[in-house]
Each structure stands twice: as C-alpha cells, then as structure tokens.
Design an enzyme around this catalytic site. Sequence first.
Site, PDB file in Angstrom:
ATOM      1  N   ARG A  38     -17.963  20.078 -21.899  1.00  0.00           N
ATOM      2  CA  ARG A  38     -16.933  19.560 -21.038  1.00  0.00           C
ATOM      3  C   ARG A  38     -15.531  20.335 -21.276  1.00  0.00           C
ATOM      4  O   ARG A  38     -14.977  20.730 -20.200  1.00  0.00           O
ATOM      5  CB  ARG A  38     -16.581  18.105 -21.698  1.00  0.00           C
ATOM      6  CG  ARG A  38     -15.417  17.487 -21.060  1.00  0.00           C
ATOM      7  CD  ARG A  38     -15.152  16.114 -21.200  1.00  0.00           C
ATOM      8  NE  ARG A  38     -15.443  15.556 -22.425  1.00  0.00           N
ATOM      9  CZ  ARG A  38     -14.690  15.881 -23.892  1.00  0.00           C
ATOM     10  NH1 ARG A  38     -13.717  16.525 -23.827  1.00  0.00           N
ATOM     11  NH2 ARG A  38     -15.134  15.225 -24.860  1.00  0.00           N
TER      12      ARG A  38
ATOM     13  N   TYR B 167      -6.557  13.367   4.575  1.00  0.00           N
ATOM     14  CA  TYR B 167      -7.999  12.981   4.339  1.00  0.00           C
ATOM     15  C   TYR B 167      -7.889  11.508   3.801  1.00  0.00           C
ATOM     16  O   TYR B 167      -7.130  11.516   2.713  1.00  0.00           O
ATOM     17  CB  TYR B 167      -8.824  13.846   3.357  1.00  0.00           C
ATOM     18  CG  TYR B 167     -10.038  13.484   3.024  1.00  0.00           C
ATOM     19  CD1 TYR B 167     -11.198  13.445   3.866  1.00  0.00           C
ATOM     20  CD2 TYR B 167     -10.343  12.771   1.722  1.00  0.00           C
ATOM     21  CE1 TYR B 167     -12.237  12.929   3.391  1.00  0.00           C
ATOM     22  CE2 TYR B 167     -11.547  12.285   1.348  1.00  0.00           C
ATOM     23  CZ  TYR B 167     -12.788  12.584   2.019  1.00  0.00           C
ATOM     24  OH  TYR B 167     -13.810  12.053   1.868  1.00  0.00           O
TER      25      TYR B 167
ATOM     26  N   ASP C  84      -5.068  21.458   0.975  1.00  0.00           N
ATOM     27  CA  ASP C  84      -6.205  21.404   0.859  1.00  0.00           C
ATOM     28  C   ASP C  84      -6.840  22.283   2.030  1.00  0.00           C
ATOM     29  O   ASP C  84      -6.891  21.960   3.436  1.00  0.00           O
ATOM     30  CB  ASP C  84      -6.245  19.892   1.318  1.00  0.00           C
ATOM     31  CG  ASP C  84      -7.800  19.592   1.466  1.00  0.00           C
ATOM     32  OD1 ASP C  84      -8.735  20.204   1.506  1.00  0.00           O
ATOM     33  OD2 ASP C  84      -8.021  18.148   1.490  1.00  0.00           O
TER      34      ASP C  84
ATOM     35  N   LYS D 167     -18.264  21.056   0.679  1.00  0.00           N
ATOM     36  CA  LYS D 167     -18.312  21.389   2.223  1.00  0.00           C
ATOM     37  C   LYS D 167     -18.950  22.880   2.176  1.00  0.00           C
ATOM     38  O   LYS D 167     -19.985  23.147   2.125  1.00  0.00           O
ATOM     39  CB  LYS D 167     -17.015  20.981   3.017  1.00  0.00           C
ATOM     40  CG  LYS D 167     -16.311  19.878   2.421  1.00  0.00           C
ATOM     41  CD  LYS D 167     -17.341  18.743   2.863  1.00  0.00           C
ATOM     42  CE  LYS D 167     -16.975  17.156   2.188  1.00  0.00           C
ATOM     43  NZ  LYS D 167     -15.426  16.936   2.353  1.00  0.00           N
TER      44      LYS D 167
HETATM   45  C1  LIG Z   1     -14.425  15.896   1.695  1.00  0.00           C
HETATM   46  C2  LIG Z   1     -13.171  16.185   1.795  1.00  0.00           C
HETATM   47  C3  LIG Z   1     -12.500  15.900   0.556  1.00  0.00           C
HETATM   48  C4  LIG Z   1     -12.970  14.935  -0.709  1.00  0.00           C
HETATM   49  O1  LIG Z   1     -14.181  15.812  -1.187  1.00  0.00           O
HETATM   50  P1  LIG Z   1     -15.321  15.106  -2.073  1.00  0.00           P
HETATM   51  O2  LIG Z   1     -16.178  16.294  -2.622  1.00  0.00           O
HETATM   52  O3  LIG Z   1     -16.017  14.260  -0.818  1.00  0.00           O
HETATM   53  O4  LIG Z   1     -14.661  14.135  -3.205  1.00  0.00           O
HETATM   54  C5  LIG Z   1     -11.109  16.041   0.590  1.00  0.00           C
HETATM   55  N1  LIG Z   1     -10.419  16.882   1.540  1.00  0.00           N
HETATM   56  C6  LIG Z   1     -11.045  17.096   2.529  1.00  0.00           C
HETATM   57  C7  LIG Z   1     -10.532  17.883   3.749  1.00  0.00           C
HETATM   58  C8  LIG Z   1     -12.434  16.747   2.833  1.00  0.00           C
HETATM   59  O5  LIG Z   1     -13.109  17.316   3.832  1.00  0.00           O
END
Ligand SMILES: *Cc1c(COP(=O)(O)O)cnc(C)c1O
Length: 372
Positions: A47, A99, A171, A196
């Site tokens: 961890r 988001y 982000d 992603k």
């Molecule tokens: C998918 C996404 C998130 C959240 O991420 P997770 O891996 O699903 O927890 C946050 N911001 C954006 C722009 C996203 O596309």
Amino acid sequence: MHSQTKIIQATKAHDLIAKPVSMPLYLSTTFHRNADGSYTDDYIYTRHDNPNRRLLEQALAELEGGTSAFAFASGMAAIHSIFASLSAGDHVILPDDVYFNINKLMARVFTRWGLEYTTVDMTDMEAIRSAIKDNTKLIWIETPSNPMLKITDIRAVSQLGKEHGILIGVDNTWSTPIHQRPLDLGADIVMHSTTKYFGGHSDVLGGCVIVKDDDALSDRLLDVQQLAGGVPSPFDSWLVTRGLQTLPVRVKTQSETAFALAQYLEQHPKVARVYYPGLKSHPQYEVAQSQMIIGYGAMLSVEIVGDGLRAIDIANGLELFATATSLGGVESLVEHRRSVEGPDSHTPENLLRVSVGLEHIDDLMADWNRVL
Ligand SMILES: *Cc1c(COP(=O)(O)O)cnc(C)c1O
C-alpha cells in the site's frame, strides 16, 4: 527526446536480479527488512509503495513533465485525493459541465466535510474571475469538456490562479499529454482517469495525479494515497504501464480518424451539428489551436437531425460502434449521453457522444452513412 522515445525509456524494467527487459509483476505485499532496520529502495509494504506502481508513477511524471506522480485505483480516487488534500472551509471552482461524478463527489461527500464550491462556465473568464472568493483554493479545468467539448484557456486561467494564489488543476483525460501539456501551460496539477487512453484497452481501471515543484502539495497527496489506500494493484499498475508504451501511436491515429469523421459528419445532411475542437465551426477553435498540439483528441459529439429517439436509433444501428459508456479504448463507442446522465442532464436529447477507436476511417464513415 520526443514523448514516444521518453515513454519507452521510462517504462523499462528495473530489476537487478534477473535483469529482465520487460517489467515483471511484483505481487508481494511485503518486503524484507534489512538487518540494520532499513528497507531496500524504501519498499516496505505494497500500500505504501510497490515496484510496479513506482515504475508507473515515474513514467507518468515524465510524460506530463511533472516532478511527482501518484497512481490510484480509479480516476475518481485520484480526484478524491485532490479534494481530500484541501481543508474544511476551502472553496473550489468547478466547471458547470465537469465530469458528472466529480460534481456528485463534491456535492454529496465533500460538502459534508466542509468544502464549498461554485460551478461556472469555464469558457467565460469574467465568470471565473467573479466566482473567486477569499477562501478559493482550487480552480478545476476539464478541457475539452464532456460532452460538449468546450475548450478552456489553460494559460489564461493559470495566470488568474497565480495572481490570486489559487491552485489550478486540469483533468487531462480526454486530451492526454500527447495533445495537451497543462503543466507547461502554467497549471499546478494534472489528473487522469488512466482507465481511458493510458490503459487504452478498456480492461483496467485507474487514475493518477501529477504535480510540478510543489513539495507541500505532494506531501499531502502522498498522505492521502498511502494512508487512505485507494491504490492500484500491482497488476493494474502493470497494465497501465504497458498501455503507456503505445499511447503516442494509438492516440495520434485515433485523433486523425476522429478529425476525419468529424469533418465527414459535419457536412452530412442528417447531422445538425458536430462538436470537435479541430473544426473551424467550434466556438473556441482559436483557443484549441493555441494550446493543443499534434491533434485534437479522439472524442466528438454529434447532434442528429431529429429527436432523442432518433438519436438512440442511430446509436443502436451503428455496427462498428459499441453502445457503451467510457472512452479511450481501441474499439469505437457511441453513447446517448443524456440517458447516462439522467434527469438532471442539460445535454441535448439528440446528441450522441463518440469515442473513436483504431478501426479504419473508411469503415467508420460507411457505418455512419448507412445508418444515417
Ligand atoms: C472517466 C473519467 C473520470 C473518472 O475516472 P474513473 O477511472 O472512471 O474513476 C474523470 N474524468 C474524466 C474526464 C473521465 O472521462
């Protein structure tokens, strides 16, 4: 070095026993303590740190041009760590189209812990300026935004943040560092859902936070990571590290295909409107030009001529686009965003959000042409 070279360098194995070329998986949760009480390379307990996570974090910092990176079990755990590193009474400015789960996390969890927040249109500098309060500690940017692909001027907002001593977080999930480098544009924090494009194959959940030259912030994030423990498993870290190795080629190809598809759909008589930052018709085209590099990403939104039911029919009729949420994988996806966002959604009912994969543009265009 170009990012393509850097990433191959940064993901090479560090293992002194067998000297493997590719990184082995370190499943061990615990590590030997030396006779003098020290730990080799500071590995104590998984961890706290793990060789697979450390390799991933070093590669992430390298890729975004940061000085430290923190990997998490999901993108939401990553944004959670940023909010959790603030203090009760602090104020955060969020985009009005952030988001949607980030908005929920703030509204349902962090307001109970004393954070305050305001949502604003992040394309409107005056609106951002007038939302700033004495206790504002963080301005959050998501560009291109979801699902309208609005573009926020990272340089201008970062400048504003500097004037007021406010942290700027971006982000960068949709752009990836291949198309946008927020730390170079003046931001303090970059966050990704590595689920992603970084993972890239729709088979691993993850997130990360990258910061530059801010030891106090890094220490707070490290505390949240190691003590709250929302860390990725060694295998998750291994998969994301593997994904990173092909990130530049995947993203470049996917973005080229998305641009071509956006141009094709924009002139189609059955399409009302296409949202893509590379199109001259995009309201913030100039800003996109000034801060995005190489291309504009592989996400686009399409308004169909007709109502919501017609849009849902189109989504279901496409054969090469899976009707599923998420993005960034090798397979193309299509989604009726309003259905996903639920009753509070402001997304137009005739809008479909498209994540373009690695299929050939000719086949993707033919699929749309047939179904339209
Ligand atoms: C998918 C996404 C998130 C959240 O991420 P997770 O891996 O699903 O927890 C946050 N911001 C954006 C722009 C996203 O596309």
